[in-house]
Design an enzyme around this catalytic site. Structure first.
Site, mmCIF file in Angstrom:
data_model
loop_
_atom_site.group_PDB
_atom_site.id
_atom_site.type_symbol
_atom_site.label_atom_id
_atom_site.label_comp_id
_atom_site.label_asym_id
_atom_site.label_seq_id
_atom_site.Cartn_x
_atom_site.Cartn_y
_atom_site.Cartn_z
ATOM 1 N N ARG A 85 0.862 -1.185 0.000
ATOM 2 C CA ARG A 85 0.000 0.000 0.000
ATOM 3 C C ARG A 85 0.900 1.238 0.000
ATOM 4 O O ARG A 85 1.978 1.225 0.570
ATOM 5 C CB ARG A 85 -0.962 0.002 1.206
ATOM 6 C CG ARG A 85 -1.981 -1.154 1.076
ATOM 7 C CD ARG A 85 -3.122 -1.041 2.058
ATOM 8 N NE ARG A 85 -3.959 0.130 1.782
ATOM 9 C CZ ARG A 85 -4.826 0.612 2.674
ATOM 10 N NH1 ARG A 85 -4.946 0.053 3.871
ATOM 11 N NH2 ARG A 85 -5.560 1.673 2.368
ATOM 12 N N GLN A 183 -15.475 1.629 7.686
ATOM 13 C CA GLN A 183 -14.687 1.289 8.880
ATOM 14 C C GLN A 183 -15.273 1.908 10.136
ATOM 15 O O GLN A 183 -15.102 1.369 11.232
ATOM 16 C CB GLN A 183 -13.231 1.754 8.715
ATOM 17 C CG GLN A 183 -12.439 1.028 7.655
ATOM 18 C CD GLN A 183 -12.429 1.781 6.343
ATOM 19 O OE1 GLN A 183 -13.369 2.527 6.029
ATOM 20 N NE2 GLN A 183 -11.387 1.612 5.567
ATOM 21 N N ASP A 224 -2.645 8.771 8.258
ATOM 22 C CA ASP A 224 -1.867 7.732 7.581
ATOM 23 C C ASP A 224 -0.457 8.214 7.284
ATOM 24 O O ASP A 224 0.483 7.425 7.244
ATOM 25 C CB ASP A 224 -2.571 7.279 6.312
ATOM 26 C CG ASP A 224 -3.783 6.432 6.681
ATOM 27 O OD1 ASP A 224 -4.816 7.011 7.051
ATOM 28 O OD2 ASP A 224 -3.652 5.193 6.677
ATOM 29 N N ASN A 234 -5.159 11.414 5.659
ATOM 30 C CA ASN A 234 -5.952 10.449 6.427
ATOM 31 C C ASN A 234 -7.105 10.000 5.532
ATOM 32 O O ASN A 234 -7.259 10.470 4.402
ATOM 33 C CB ASN A 234 -6.457 11.085 7.734
ATOM 34 C CG ASN A 234 -7.049 10.063 8.690
ATOM 35 O OD1 ASN A 234 -6.466 8.995 8.904
ATOM 36 N ND2 ASN A 234 -8.214 10.351 9.250
#
Lengths: 357, 357
Positions: A85, A183, A224, A234
């Protein structure tokens, strides 16, 4: 943290492989997966069975140690894992921590464990510092999942919430569902429920309205990747929450360990944004009346979608960054100060004076 | 507009009742419902089988004429229909237009038809005025569904898009899916597909990111009610798009007929915001692999949700309001000017000078 009253971690090493709670099955089932080689580790990250920037770092670290244990080619293993990723910095920090201990597999595993333990300690420290933002009954809005499913044992954005709950402050959490992968609705709601924290799920679009109406005291998200100037990448949707918070004078904090901060990147414009498969937008997964997990399509057949997974919130919209060494301003200076504090803390004799950020 | 190549309206009168395309079945099936009495009309509005502020007005108007035709008590019928939903002003304007023609059922039906025809003419005029905002290849972001499923034959926000497409300007539309009910993913995507307009569906959270990245030239939405000062209530999520557009200098227009403007309401703070059932957030409806329409739950069992259906965008974030009498500023003055133009247009001899808004 607790799952049905039992203490549990989300990722753990054992001699037959790396165990993990498969986050794709939550909240419907607590399903444990095992990655037995590098390819299985990489796939678990790619399909987001294991997710959350700090957790990806921990999982990749154990995965790299597993590669050494299995006698795999380390360069190829590093390349495979680091390519899974593109946005979370922790992926590389985890891998690099273990690579620095190569080639002895036992030493590498010890390095992975140390990286894991340091992450847990950092998350708990983020909770302690973030707790200072709470009063009794603080209503906090969060986005996506930055809880203990994303960061071993405590989480980042949720760590202060758990600390506040344990301190008897009775926090209340608005959970934005976080399309496309939900999520928030699936993971954050589940975590808060297991921990007994009061919360309510909202559509992503309702966040700005609640902020406008004065129903939110604090916005708290994870990250992130954070650039050297404090710009924070993020989950997609974070930026619009920051715009709304700024428009209404509601504090907007990013909770992130220093391992998420990429000082090699000057501004958020340089952070690569992952484009994920369009099926995540075109379909939704949930349980039907019979309790079966099914995926349904919500658009006309043949419709196309665009699916950027992250966005970048400019530092001027961020009230502060909650790190393991304290809350610092989202600026070059604030971030330099955080790294100075961290360096001081690891220097024998405590606070030194040599480091100038 | 066309459905599989055939011209079709979304609501039409016939002697056995009021026919409508049931929007809950789209895009999976084109299902025609018939409301045969006032209660069926009211229920169709409440369950959103018929939706969209202007269309609710048309449907309620025909419903009230139907009540007269059936010999129902008119006061009770008015009360039942006007209580179905709280936010869209058109509901009352439709009912009032027909009530003014009471008690003769034939005259009342003629009034409903005239109200319907006037709405179609207004929508087409909105398209013509809004077309001036388009150049070749303009990339427009819209939210929810303000197309011909919401407003007979043309739509409001989509009317200029259809005009641009027919003028060969090849517009491109970002369709935000519009949780919780997914009117964007289900209805707008379907309309655009049937009409052959290029588009892509995005998660609601992606809108601000695309605006930030310079991928959007124009934001265009409908409205459920506009206050006298230009504040506009529209589908939840509109406000955050307006904030993002403003932050990046992208024009943000609201397309709405004058029947949506409530001059009795000074500012948007007075507009009542409908709270809808939490199940809309906790579940998602779509088609499974077998093609069956199923509803799946996306949260842990027992989770609570909050579901405000609309938000209010303050007038200072609105570049202009596209009405049937032209594009006017979102301000007291702009709105007064629009009503003056409308009054002038209906006065014998054209533009008069007596009206001062």
């Amino acid at each position: 943290m607790k799952v049905r009253g039992q203490d549990m971690r989300v990722v753990w090493w054992s001699d037959d492989g790396i165990h993990y709670i498969d986050q794709r099955a939550l909240p419907m089932r607590v399903e444990i997966g095992v990655a037995r080689d590098v390819e299985e580790v990489a796939r678990a990250i790619e399909v987001m069975a294991v997710r959350g920037a700090p957790l990806i770092g921990v999982f990749a670290a154990y995965g790299f140690a597993l590669a050494a244990r299995r006698g795999a080619a380390l360069d190829a293993a590093y390349a495979r894992l680091s390519g899974t990723r593109p946005t979370a910095l922790n992926l590389w920090s985890g891998l690099d921590a273990v690579r620095a201990a190569a080639p002895n597999p036992c030493v590498m595993l010890a390095a992975a464990r140390a990286y894991d333990d340091a992450g847990i300690a950092a998350a708990e420290a983020i909770g302690t510092h973030g707790l200072t933002l709470f009063r009794h009954g603080t209503r906090v809005l969060t986005h996506c999942n930055a809880g203990w499913l994303a960061v071993q044992d405590w989480g980042t954005a949720l760590a202060p919430v758990y600390k506040a709950a344990r301190a008897g402050l009775e926090p209340f959490v608005y959970v934005s569902e976080t399309r496309p992968r939900l999520q928030g609705a699936r993971l954050t709601a589940w975590e808060l429920r297991e921990e007994g924290v009061a919360h309510v799920v909202i559509a992503d679009s309702a966040a700005a309205h609640l902020i406008q109406r004065g129903q939110v005291d604090l916005v708290l998200t994870g990250a992130d990747r954070v650039a050297a100037n404090g710009d924070a990448a993020n989950k997609i949707g974070t930026y619009s929450r920051a715009l709304a918070a700024s428009a209404h004078g509601v504090p907007f904090y990013v909770a992130a360990p220093l391992s998420t901060i990429d000082r090699a990147i000057t501004t958020g414009a340089e952070i690569p944004i992952e484009e994920r498969p369009e099926d995540e937008v075109l379909t939704v997964e949930g349980v039907d009346d019979s309790g079966a997990l099914v995926r349904v399509r919500v658009t006309p057949a043949g419709t196309k979608a665009l699916n950027p997974a992250f966005d970048v919130t400019p530092h001027r919209l961020i009230t502060g960054i909650v790190t393991e060494v304290g809350i610092v301003p989202a600026s070059d200076r604030g971030i330099a100060e955080a790294f100075r504090r961290a360096a001081d803390a690891t220097r024998p004799g405590g606070r030194g004076g040599a480091t100038r950020g």
